[in-house]
Scaffold this motif. Structure first.
Motif, PDB file in Angstrom:
ATOM      1  N   ILE A 198       6.271   5.304  -5.191  1.00  0.00           N
ATOM      2  CA  ILE A 198       4.923   4.727  -5.188  1.00  0.00           C
ATOM      3  C   ILE A 198       3.943   5.768  -5.705  1.00  0.00           C
ATOM      4  O   ILE A 198       3.634   6.754  -5.036  1.00  0.00           O
ATOM      5  CB  ILE A 198       4.506   4.272  -3.774  1.00  0.00           C
ATOM      6  CG1 ILE A 198       5.481   3.219  -3.240  1.00  0.00           C
ATOM      7  CG2 ILE A 198       3.078   3.714  -3.792  1.00  0.00           C
ATOM      8  CD1 ILE A 198       5.462   1.914  -3.990  1.00  0.00           C
ATOM      9  N   THR A 199       3.466   5.564  -6.919  1.00  0.00           N
ATOM     10  CA  THR A 199       2.455   6.422  -7.529  1.00  0.00           C
ATOM     11  C   THR A 199       1.362   5.536  -8.120  1.00  0.00           C
ATOM     12  O   THR A 199       1.526   4.308  -8.224  1.00  0.00           O
ATOM     13  CB  THR A 199       3.061   7.286  -8.652  1.00  0.00           C
ATOM     14  OG1 THR A 199       3.476   6.418  -9.732  1.00  0.00           O
ATOM     15  CG2 THR A 199       4.272   8.071  -8.152  1.00  0.00           C
ATOM     16  N   SER A 200       0.269   6.152  -8.524  1.00  0.00           N
ATOM     17  CA  SER A 200      -0.821   5.384  -9.134  1.00  0.00           C
ATOM     18  C   SER A 200      -0.348   4.634 -10.367  1.00  0.00           C
ATOM     19  O   SER A 200      -0.799   3.511 -10.634  1.00  0.00           O
ATOM     20  CB  SER A 200      -1.974   6.318  -9.505  1.00  0.00           C
ATOM     21  OG  SER A 200      -2.521   6.936  -8.365  1.00  0.00           O
ATOM     22  N   LEU A 201       0.554   5.245 -11.139  1.00  0.00           N
ATOM     23  CA  LEU A 201       1.029   4.617 -12.365  1.00  0.00           C
ATOM     24  C   LEU A 201       1.966   3.448 -12.101  1.00  0.00           C
ATOM     25  O   LEU A 201       2.183   2.619 -12.991  1.00  0.00           O
ATOM     26  CB  LEU A 201       1.741   5.658 -13.236  1.00  0.00           C
ATOM     27  CG  LEU A 201       0.861   6.798 -13.758  1.00  0.00           C
ATOM     28  CD1 LEU A 201       1.702   7.789 -14.562  1.00  0.00           C
ATOM     29  CD2 LEU A 201      -0.275   6.262 -14.614  1.00  0.00           C
ATOM     30  N   ASN A 202       2.530   3.370 -10.906  1.00  0.00           N
ATOM     31  CA  ASN A 202       3.473   2.298 -10.585  1.00  0.00           C
ATOM     32  C   ASN A 202       2.851   1.165  -9.784  1.00  0.00           C
ATOM     33  O   ASN A 202       3.573   0.332  -9.236  1.00  0.00           O
ATOM     34  CB  ASN A 202       4.679   2.869  -9.828  1.00  0.00           C
ATOM     35  CG  ASN A 202       5.666   3.544 -10.756  1.00  0.00           C
ATOM     36  OD1 ASN A 202       5.647   3.319 -11.970  1.00  0.00           O
ATOM     37  ND2 ASN A 202       6.524   4.381 -10.210  1.00  0.00           N
ATOM     38  N   VAL A 203       1.527   1.150  -9.713  1.00  0.00           N
ATOM     39  CA  VAL A 203       0.818   0.055  -9.040  1.00  0.00           C
ATOM     40  C   VAL A 203      -0.198  -0.532 -10.010  1.00  0.00           C
ATOM     41  O   VAL A 203      -1.017   0.192 -10.579  1.00  0.00           O
ATOM     42  CB  VAL A 203       0.099   0.530  -7.764  1.00  0.00           C
ATOM     43  CG1 VAL A 203      -0.619  -0.649  -7.097  1.00  0.00           C
ATOM     44  CG2 VAL A 203       1.088   1.156  -6.789  1.00  0.00           C
ATOM     45  N   ILE A 204      -0.134  -1.836 -10.210  1.00  0.00           N
ATOM     46  CA  ILE A 204      -1.070  -2.543 -11.086  1.00  0.00           C
ATOM     47  C   ILE A 204      -1.768  -3.623 -10.278  1.00  0.00           C
ATOM     48  O   ILE A 204      -1.113  -4.403  -9.568  1.00  0.00           O
ATOM     49  CB  ILE A 204      -0.339  -3.175 -12.286  1.00  0.00           C
ATOM     50  CG1 ILE A 204       0.333  -2.090 -13.135  1.00  0.00           C
ATOM     51  CG2 ILE A 204      -1.312  -3.985 -13.145  1.00  0.00           C
ATOM     52  CD1 ILE A 204       1.167  -2.641 -14.277  1.00  0.00           C
ATOM     53  N   ALA A 216       8.501   8.242   5.326  1.00  0.00           N
ATOM     54  CA  ALA A 216       8.464   9.098   4.143  1.00  0.00           C
ATOM     55  C   ALA A 216       7.765   8.385   2.997  1.00  0.00           C
ATOM     56  O   ALA A 216       7.018   8.996   2.223  1.00  0.00           O
ATOM     57  CB  ALA A 216       9.886   9.496   3.743  1.00  0.00           C
ATOM     58  N   GLU A 217       7.987   7.080   2.888  1.00  0.00           N
ATOM     59  CA  GLU A 217       7.351   6.304   1.820  1.00  0.00           C
ATOM     60  C   GLU A 217       5.839   6.252   2.007  1.00  0.00           C
ATOM     61  O   GLU A 217       5.076   6.414   1.041  1.00  0.00           O
ATOM     62  CB  GLU A 217       7.920   4.889   1.792  1.00  0.00           C
ATOM     63  CG  GLU A 217       7.216   3.953   0.813  1.00  0.00           C
ATOM     64  CD  GLU A 217       8.167   3.279  -0.139  1.00  0.00           C
ATOM     65  OE1 GLU A 217       8.673   3.970  -1.051  1.00  0.00           O
ATOM     66  OE2 GLU A 217       8.402   2.075   0.031  1.00  0.00           O
ATOM     67  N   ILE A 218       5.377   6.036   3.232  1.00  0.00           N
ATOM     68  CA  ILE A 218       3.934   5.984   3.481  1.00  0.00           C
ATOM     69  C   ILE A 218       3.293   7.337   3.172  1.00  0.00           C
ATOM     70  O   ILE A 218       2.242   7.409   2.524  1.00  0.00           O
ATOM     71  CB  ILE A 218       3.651   5.572   4.939  1.00  0.00           C
ATOM     72  CG1 ILE A 218       4.163   4.160   5.195  1.00  0.00           C
ATOM     73  CG2 ILE A 218       2.148   5.641   5.233  1.00  0.00           C
ATOM     74  CD1 ILE A 218       4.157   3.767   6.666  1.00  0.00           C
ATOM     75  N   ALA A 219       3.914   8.419   3.643  1.00  0.00           N
ATOM     76  CA  ALA A 219       3.376   9.751   3.387  1.00  0.00           C
ATOM     77  C   ALA A 219       3.307  10.029   1.888  1.00  0.00           C
ATOM     78  O   ALA A 219       2.308  10.572   1.389  1.00  0.00           O
ATOM     79  CB  ALA A 219       4.228  10.803   4.090  1.00  0.00           C
ATOM     80  N   SER A 220       4.340   9.658   1.155  1.00  0.00           N
ATOM     81  CA  SER A 220       4.355   9.887  -0.290  1.00  0.00           C
ATOM     82  C   SER A 220       3.310   9.031  -0.991  1.00  0.00           C
ATOM     83  O   SER A 220       2.637   9.495  -1.924  1.00  0.00           O
ATOM     84  CB  SER A 220       5.749   9.585  -0.853  1.00  0.00           C
ATOM     85  OG  SER A 220       6.713  10.472  -0.336  1.00  0.00           O
ATOM     86  N   ALA A 221       3.169   7.777  -0.559  1.00  0.00           N
ATOM     87  CA  ALA A 221       2.175   6.895  -1.178  1.00  0.00           C
ATOM     88  C   ALA A 221       0.762   7.431  -0.977  1.00  0.00           C
ATOM     89  O   ALA A 221      -0.074   7.391  -1.890  1.00  0.00           O
ATOM     90  CB  ALA A 221       2.294   5.490  -0.602  1.00  0.00           C
ATOM     91  N   LEU A 222       0.474   7.933   0.210  1.00  0.00           N
ATOM     92  CA  LEU A 222      -0.841   8.528   0.462  1.00  0.00           C
ATOM     93  C   LEU A 222      -1.081   9.716  -0.463  1.00  0.00           C
ATOM     94  O   LEU A 222      -2.186   9.893  -1.000  1.00  0.00           O
ATOM     95  CB  LEU A 222      -0.948   8.971   1.919  1.00  0.00           C
ATOM     96  CG  LEU A 222      -1.072   7.868   2.969  1.00  0.00           C
ATOM     97  CD1 LEU A 222      -0.862   8.441   4.364  1.00  0.00           C
ATOM     98  CD2 LEU A 222      -2.434   7.180   2.871  1.00  0.00           C
ATOM     99  N   MET A 223      -0.065  10.540  -0.647  1.00  0.00           N
ATOM    100  CA  MET A 223      -0.201  11.727  -1.486  1.00  0.00           C
ATOM    101  C   MET A 223      -0.335  11.364  -2.962  1.00  0.00           C
ATOM    102  O   MET A 223      -1.111  11.972  -3.698  1.00  0.00           O
ATOM    103  CB  MET A 223       1.006  12.640  -1.275  1.00  0.00           C
ATOM    104  CG  MET A 223       1.008  13.904  -2.114  1.00  0.00           C
ATOM    105  SD  MET A 223      -0.299  15.056  -1.663  1.00  0.00           S
ATOM    106  CE  MET A 223       0.320  15.627  -0.057  1.00  0.00           C
ATOM    107  N   ASN A 224       0.407  10.350  -3.410  1.00  0.00           N
ATOM    108  CA  ASN A 224       0.545  10.093  -4.840  1.00  0.00           C
ATOM    109  C   ASN A 224      -0.406   9.047  -5.399  1.00  0.00           C
ATOM    110  O   ASN A 224      -0.387   8.796  -6.612  1.00  0.00           O
ATOM    111  CB  ASN A 224       1.983   9.652  -5.140  1.00  0.00           C
ATOM    112  CG  ASN A 224       2.993  10.731  -4.842  1.00  0.00           C
ATOM    113  OD1 ASN A 224       2.689  11.909  -4.871  1.00  0.00           O
ATOM    114  ND2 ASN A 224       4.217  10.317  -4.534  1.00  0.00           N
ATOM    115  N   THR A 225      -1.236   8.430  -4.555  1.00  0.00           N
ATOM    116  CA  THR A 225      -2.120   7.375  -5.070  1.00  0.00           C
ATOM    117  C   THR A 225      -3.597   7.582  -4.744  1.00  0.00           C
ATOM    118  O   THR A 225      -4.457   7.118  -5.491  1.00  0.00           O
ATOM    119  CB  THR A 225      -1.724   5.990  -4.510  1.00  0.00           C
ATOM    120  OG1 THR A 225      -1.925   5.955  -3.092  1.00  0.00           O
ATOM    121  CG2 THR A 225      -0.269   5.662  -4.833  1.00  0.00           C
ATOM    122  N   THR A 226      -3.929   8.257  -3.654  1.00  0.00           N
ATOM    123  CA  THR A 226      -5.310   8.240  -3.155  1.00  0.00           C
ATOM    124  C   THR A 226      -6.191   9.371  -3.679  1.00  0.00           C
ATOM    125  O   THR A 226      -7.399   9.366  -3.435  1.00  0.00           O
ATOM    126  CB  THR A 226      -5.325   8.307  -1.623  1.00  0.00           C
ATOM    127  OG1 THR A 226      -4.771   9.567  -1.194  1.00  0.00           O
ATOM    128  CG2 THR A 226      -4.510   7.164  -1.019  1.00  0.00           C
TER     129      THR A 226
END
Length: 335
Positions: free
Chosen positions: A217-223, A245-255
């Motif tokens: 889950i990164t900014s580039l993988n969400v439309i 782990a997914e929630i923690a990564s999503a927070l880091m990689n999108t916000t």
């Protein structure tokens, strides 16, 4: 564009999915020049994508393609609608083989990137829906991918590099002097918290009742579609793993460490899947791990690594504030 797919090859692949292409063009991603091919037809626009094997898994490309397709099919059967629809090929499978490489085709999503708090709330709901749907409704079989063990391995390598001879690059030396010890202290604190009995018990229960995670889950993988609905794309790495782990990564990689965006994502998630204090504590501990520093210092002479370390340095104050925000969020949880 170098290494682009020929028109005849694109036509050959997409016709197996019942499509007759009128035009096509290659779309680049952050890492690849030809990450996906946009195919226009008389019935709509589609994405033709080569399946990319994860080097973190011991299985081969074909086994990973089959597993990913099976998980995607299960999600579609259960009505999970936060991903593009995968098309079935003329063999009935969600993929086809061409010149020894697996390809799959999905609907093309027009839209924008994550921009405001509403977008992040919607992303939080999409993640919660993925985790709830797969955990509660699907017969989950297969290996559980242990992100935490992998991150422990990366941390050990990082610590070894910190004790080795000083790197020749002056910028790397300065970064290591300023931030290296702080990264180790953050990791030490997280590993200590992960050993607490309540978190050990939580992780054990999760293994016994796993969920599917997108795992990229990164900014580039969400439309965000033109209708305002979030779509998560690029499901090559879907697997059984830790939702925390997914929630923690999503927070880091999108916000981008924006507190409003972080709170919005968590708010949207908890509307569907409330998190207790132990779960929140686990997410905060995983978020604190300096994973970007681990990645950048693996190959310190690469331009991309130096760029990543510079970005880490520039965003350091925001990172500290985001950690404090999650600490406060942990304390706000009811028992």
């Amino acid at each position: 564009m170098a290494n682009s797919y020929s028109k005849s090859r694109i036509r050959q692949i997409v016709r197996r999915f019942g499509l007759i292409p009128l035009s096509s063009d290659s779309i680049a991603s952050f890492y690849r020049k030809n990450a996906v091919v946009r195919v226009r037809t008389g019935t709509g626009t589609y994405a033709m994508k080569p399946f990319l094997r994860s080097v973190l898994l011991p299985s081969g490309t074909m086994d990973q393609m089959k597993t990913a397709a099976n998980y995607v099919q299960l999600l579609m059967n259960c009505g999970f609608n936060y991903m593009p629809r995968w098309l079935a090929s003329n063999t009935g499978k969600l993929w086809t083989l061409n010149q020894g490489k697996p390809f799959y085709v999905t609907t093309w999503i027009n839209g924008k990137r994550l921009e405001n708090h509403e977008d992040f709330e919607n992303l939080g709901r999409a993640l919660a829906s993925l985790h709830i749907t797969s955990r509660d409704s699907l017969p989950m079989n297969g290996p559980f991918y242990d992100h935490i063990r992998f991150w422990q391995y990366r941390d050990r390598l990082f610590r070894r590099r910190m004790t080795q001879t000083k790197p020749a690059n002056r910028g790397i030396r300065q970064w290591r002097k300023r931030f290296g010890q702080s990264c180790i202290q953050f990791a030490d604190r997280s590993w200590t918290e992960l050993k607490s009995p309540e978190i050990v018990d939580l992780l054990g229960r999760e293994r016994n009742r796993p969920a599917l995670i997108h795992s990229d889950i990164t900014s580039l993988n969400v439309i965000i579609s033109d209708e305002g609905m979030p779509f998560i794309i690029d499901w090559d790495r879907v697997k059984l793993g830790s939702i925390y782990a997914e929630i923690a990564s999503a927070l880091m990689n999108t916000t981008q460490f924006n507190p409003d965006f972080m709170q919005s994502l968590l708010k949207g998630y908890e509307e569907l899947h409330p998190l207790d204090r132990t779960e929140r504590k686990l997410i905060a501990a995983l978020y604190r791990l300096p994973r970007e520093a681990w990645q950048a210092t693996r190959f310190p002479n690469r331009t991309s690594s130096r760029t990543l370390l510079k970005l880490t340095e520039q965003s350091w104050p925001l990172r500290l504030k985001s950690m404090d925000l999650l600490e406060e969020w942990t304390l706000q949880a009811g028992d």
